[in-house]
Design an enzyme around this catalytic site. Structure first.
Site, PDB file in Angstrom:
ATOM      1  CG  ASN A  57     -26.735  37.875  71.500  1.00 35.81           C
ATOM      2  OD1 ASN A  57     -26.421  37.720  70.307  1.00 35.81           O
ATOM      3  ND2 ASN A  57     -26.052  37.343  72.489  1.00 35.81           N
ATOM      4  CG  HIS A  73     -27.883  43.973  65.901  1.00 30.44           C
ATOM      5  ND1 HIS A  73     -27.093  42.879  65.651  1.00 30.44           N
ATOM      6  CD2 HIS A  73     -27.193  45.041  65.416  1.00 30.44           C
ATOM      7  CE1 HIS A  73     -25.994  43.270  65.018  1.00 30.44           C
ATOM      8  NE2 HIS A  73     -26.031  44.582  64.869  1.00 30.44           N
ATOM      9  NE  ARG A  92     -34.571  35.299  66.477  1.00 28.94           N
ATOM     10  CZ  ARG A  92     -33.611  36.079  66.023  1.00 28.94           C
ATOM     11  NH1 ARG A  92     -33.884  36.977  65.104  1.00 28.94           N
ATOM     12  NH2 ARG A  92     -32.395  35.968  66.484  1.00 28.94           N
ATOM     13  CE1 TYR A 124     -38.234  40.307  63.208  1.00 28.78           C
ATOM     14  CE2 TYR A 124     -36.711  39.799  65.001  1.00 28.78           C
ATOM     15  CZ  TYR A 124     -36.941  40.244  63.713  1.00 28.78           C
ATOM     16  OH  TYR A 124     -35.870  40.621  62.939  1.00 28.78           O
ATOM     17  N   GLY A 155     -18.580  34.799  71.358  1.00 28.48           N
ATOM     18  CA  GLY A 155     -19.658  34.188  70.578  1.00 28.48           C
ATOM     19  C   GLY A 155     -20.189  35.015  69.439  1.00 28.48           C
ATOM     20  CB  THR A 156     -19.821  37.863  67.707  1.00 28.16           C
ATOM     21  OG1 THR A 156     -20.148  38.496  66.456  1.00 28.16           O
ATOM     22  CG2 THR A 156     -18.532  38.438  68.257  1.00 28.16           C
ATOM     23  CB  SER A 157     -19.472  35.002  62.865  1.00 28.39           C
ATOM     24  OG  SER A 157     -20.516  35.938  62.554  1.00 28.39           O
TER      25      SER A 157
HETATM   26  N1  APR Z   1     -20.124  29.427  72.764  1.00 25.17           N
HETATM   27  C1  APR Z   1     -19.510  30.500  72.203  1.00 25.17           C
HETATM   28  N2  APR Z   1     -19.562  30.785  70.873  1.00 25.17           N
HETATM   29  C2  APR Z   1     -20.260  29.932  70.095  1.00 25.17           C
HETATM   30  C3  APR Z   1     -20.929  28.792  70.597  1.00 25.17           C
HETATM   31  C4  APR Z   1     -20.837  28.561  72.001  1.00 25.17           C
HETATM   32  N3  APR Z   1     -21.440  27.507  72.586  1.00 25.17           N
HETATM   33  N4  APR Z   1     -21.529  28.150  69.545  1.00 25.17           N
HETATM   34  C5  APR Z   1     -21.250  28.867  68.433  1.00 25.17           C
HETATM   35  N5  APR Z   1     -20.484  29.927  68.757  1.00 25.17           N
HETATM   36  C6  APR Z   1     -19.924  30.958  67.884  1.00 25.17           C
HETATM   37  C7  APR Z   1     -19.816  30.566  66.421  1.00 25.17           C
HETATM   38  O1  APR Z   1     -18.594  29.902  66.187  1.00 25.17           O
HETATM   39  C8  APR Z   1     -19.842  31.935  65.746  1.00 25.17           C
HETATM   40  O2  APR Z   1     -18.546  32.501  65.691  1.00 25.17           O
HETATM   41  O3  APR Z   1     -20.824  32.051  67.901  1.00 25.17           O
HETATM   42  C9  APR Z   1     -20.696  32.784  66.691  1.00 25.17           C
HETATM   43  C10 APR Z   1     -22.086  33.036  66.151  1.00 25.17           C
HETATM   44  O4  APR Z   1     -21.963  33.803  64.989  1.00 25.17           O
HETATM   45  P1  APR Z   1     -23.309  34.269  64.249  1.00 25.17           P
HETATM   46  O5  APR Z   1     -24.262  33.117  64.200  1.00 25.17           O
HETATM   47  O6  APR Z   1     -22.901  34.966  62.990  1.00 25.17           O
HETATM   48  O7  APR Z   1     -23.959  35.308  65.269  1.00 25.17           O
HETATM   49  P2  APR Z   1     -23.559  36.816  65.471  1.00 25.17           P
HETATM   50  O8  APR Z   1     -22.087  37.022  65.266  1.00 25.17           O
HETATM   51  O9  APR Z   1     -24.127  37.231  66.772  1.00 25.17           O
HETATM   52  O10 APR Z   1     -24.378  37.532  64.283  1.00 25.17           O
HETATM   53  C11 APR Z   1     -24.315  38.923  64.227  1.00 25.17           C
HETATM   54  O11 APR Z   1     -26.012  38.917  62.501  1.00 25.17           O
HETATM   55  O12 APR Z   1     -27.879  37.562  62.340  1.00 25.17           O
HETATM   56  C12 APR Z   1     -27.457  38.876  62.428  1.00 25.17           C
HETATM   57  O13 APR Z   1     -28.334  40.702  63.611  1.00 25.17           O
HETATM   58  C13 APR Z   1     -28.001  39.352  63.710  1.00 25.17           C
HETATM   59  O14 APR Z   1     -26.897  40.066  65.729  1.00 25.17           O
HETATM   60  C14 APR Z   1     -26.816  39.148  64.642  1.00 25.17           C
HETATM   61  C15 APR Z   1     -25.637  39.478  63.750  1.00 25.17           C
END
Ligand code: APR
Length: 232
Positions: free
Chosen positions: A87, A104, A56, A53, A170-172
């Site tokens: 985030n 988180h 980060r 951390y 921007g989240t999976s």
């Molecule tokens: N702009 C927008 N989206 C983007 C970009 C970009 N430049 N680059 C990548 N992405 C997308 C990816 O396609 C993906 O769908 O951002 C998403 C990131 O997904 P993850 O890496 O899984 O991040 P997140 O969804 O925030 O993860 C959720 O998991 O790691 C744990 O606790 C942590 O908060 C996090 C949680």
């Protein structure tokens, strides 16, 4: 005034130079993030967790919010905007957004293990074993670790239930309960999703903007202002 809820993930901070979880393949210095970001690791190897951390935190301090964070603030003058972010960075705050929920945790804050309500800002990037709580015990990062409860999920659900417009950036949508928030959005609300990559799951009824955040969020904000006949 219409309610807008924005759910953001690591992708919105990618253009600030912060790796997304998936980009790094979920690895940090050959450790699976899940193996570092949990309470058992903190008990067994606090130095490893502090280092993770600290790195980060250093990256976040040295980085800046990007255009996507800034574009979202344009909505605040005309709508009741709440940002729910997965985030731990402080880019939404530094961009000027005002109503922010961190599901988180927050990288710039630390917390007592014995008394989880004792939370304070950490000055600088480096948390050490000498940062102690009022019981003389080392403070932990103020992060919701894998397997821990997400205390802010209830207020987040309440906000989603009242959303007229819902924007996902921007989240999976791979981690619950955050990913489940979309199920609380009223059916007749307008939904947008910004992501440069294909997103798994049922996107019907969602306006998918296949762009990186800085481009996609601007497009969504422009569209929302136009649709609501708002000229800035
Ligand atoms: N702009 C927008 N989206 C983007 C970009 C970009 N430049 N680059 C990548 N992405 C997308 C990816 O396609 C993906 O769908 O951002 C998403 C990131 O997904 P993850 O890496 O899984 O991040 P997140 O969804 O925030 O993860 C959720 O998991 O790691 C744990 O606790 C942590 O908060 C996090 C949680």
């Amino acid at each position: 005034m219409k309610n807008i809820v924005v759910l953001t993930g690591a992708g919105i901070s990618k253009e600030s130079g912060i790796n997304t979880f998936r980009d790094s393949g979920g690895l940090w210095e050959n450790h699976r993030v899940e193996d570092v970001a949990n309470f058992d690791s903190w008990v067994k190897n606090p130095d490893l967790v502090r280092d993770f951390y600290n790195q980060r935190r250093k990256d976040v301090i040295e980085a800046e919010p990007n255009e996507a964070h800034n574009e979202l603030t344009r909505l605040e003058k005309h709508f009741n905007v709440n940002i729910i972010t997965q985030n731990i960075d402080d880019f939404h705050e530094r961009a000027g957004s005002t109503n922010i929920i961190h599901l988180h945790g927050e990288i710039m804050k630390v917390q007592s293990v014995r008394d989880p309500y004792y939370v304070r800002e950490l000055s600088g990037w480096k948390l050490t074993e000498n940062h102690k709580d009022i019981y003389g015990e080392p403070l932990r990062p103020y992060i919701v670790w894998f397997g821990e409860a997400v205390p802010m999920i209830e207020p987040s659900i309440e906000l989603c239930q009242k959303a007229d417009i819902f924007i996902i950036v921007g989240t999976s949508l791979a981690v619950y309960p955050a990913a489940g928030l979309i199920n609380y959005i009223p059916l007749n609300s307008k939904k947008y999703l910004v992501d440069p990559n294909e997103v798994k799951g049922d996107l019907n009824g969602i306006f998918f903007v296949k762009e990186k955040a800085s481009v996609g969020v601007k497009r969504v904000v422009d569209e929302i202002l136009l649709e609501n006949k708002i000229t800035e």
